[in-house]
Design a protein around this motif. Structure first.
Motif: not given
Length: 368
Positions: A172-188
């Protein structure tokens, strides 16, 4: 030394000094136990938010009438906004210590999680501190749990995220909010896998973990939701994706019974018997239920937290309700089966309804 770190937010210097005195008196009185409060005092919303960003606290005490900036007028809206940020944004136990405790936000009052204390009372400071001190064991456990999560988060980062960061960054190179949620989901998700039942050194699952109370979705029903309907307990079996997208007009539910034969006797044996053979027999009874070695038309669930009796789902007793009607009964939802356990519930239901059975071959023909 067993220390707890407390944030006190109060714009009046005299009141900050009075609370410091209460902290010092408490520390002296509890020195023999090794317990000690470490105080950080701030005078405004902005200072408090900065402190929360820079330090890890165990709890907080907040005045309601605070300035958002040092030169702005004090309003209860600021204190309530800070209280919500601490409780719902930081996940910390919180007390309100105010000269106007009735000004607490209704959402905080209805949550039932925040206690209010009046600065006008002669012992308001001591009462607030003693109330938070009664949560000492909880704060110790929560801090240890957060430390465990931090350690596992570091492992996830070092082994799974950093080595693959270029691939993640391109998602998600142009959507930091989406990328943050994706990475958070990876952590969880990775932490949940690491801490799963089969992980080395992990504790076995507690029956308490079978349920989410309250349910994770406030505004809609979900697979595994338990509803108290017409004096009976029912569990939702319909696919969660279909309910979320409203692709189905009706929801399928199975009846739940709160009693299982011989449960009280075996529970008492497990608790009190000194006979190894009796205890093993009782343990075998519970293993049979936990491992679902029971009739295919049923499914075992542990007791709901605070209740003595377990739950037996009966796939042979089915009803349907429209999504609209079920949505009107969300206040009658008592719990939800948690994600690690809901898959086995629906899997067993699918096996039950797809079981066609074997034709009844006449045994006597084998002798011919």
């Amino acid at each position: 030394m067993n220390r707890k770190y407390i944030l006190h937010v109060e714009d009046d210097d005299l009141n900050r000094d009075l609370f410091l005195d209460a902290i010092n008196d408490w520390n002296v009185a509890n020195a023999a136990s090794g317990k000690e409060w470490v105080l950080t005092a701030k005078g405004s919303f902005d200072e408090a938010m900065q402190a929360l960003d820079q330090h890890r606290f165990d709890c907080a005490i907040v005045d309601l009438r605070l300035p958002e900036k040092e030169d702005e007028q004090e309003t209860p809206n600021v204190g309530n906004k800070l209280a919500k940020a601490i409780l719902f944004g930081q996940g910390l136990p919180l007390a309100i210590l105010s000269g106007h405790p009735a000004e607490i936000d209704e959402a905080l009052r209805e949550a039932g999680l925040v206690s209010t204390f009046d600065k006008g009372d002669g012992n308001g400071y001591e009462s607030a501190l003693n109330w938070l001190s009664s949560k000492w064991g909880m704060m110790t456990t929560v801090r240890a749990a957060k430390t465990t999560i931090d350690g596992l988060s570091a492992e996830v980062f070092a082994k799974r995220l950093w080595p693959r960061w270029n691939a993640f960054a391109e998602l998600e190179p142009d959507n930091q909010a989406n990328l943050t949620k994706i990475i958070a989901r990876q952590y969880v998700s990775h932490i949940a896998d690491i801490m799963g039942l089969d992980g080395q050194g992990n504790a076995g699952w507690h029956p308490f973990e079978c349920y989410n109370i309250p349910s994770l979705f406030d505004d809609r029903a979900h697979t595994g939701d338990l509803f108290d309907l017409d004096g009976g307990l029912w569990v939702v079996l319909s696919p969660q994706c279909d309910m979320a997208t409203k692709k189905i007009p009706n929801v399928l539910l199975a009846r739940c019974h709160r009693q299982i034969e011989n449960w009280p006797q075996n529970l008492e044996t497990l608790k009190t018997s000194t006979s190894d053979s009796k205890r093993e027999k009782a343990a075998s009874y519970f293993r049979r239920l936990v491992n679902q070695n029971i009739a295919s038309s049923t499914h075992f669930l542990p007791p709901l937290p605070g209740e003595p009796d377990p739950i037996m789902v009966s796939f042979g007793e089915i009803r349907t309700l429209s999504l609209e009607v079920l949505a009107a009964h969300l206040n009658d939802r008592v719990a939800s089966v948690s994600y690690p356990f809901v898959s086995n519930l629906v899997q067993r239901f699918g096996s039950f309804i797809s079981r066609t059975g074997q034709p009844n071959i006449e045994i006597g023909h084998f002798a011919n």
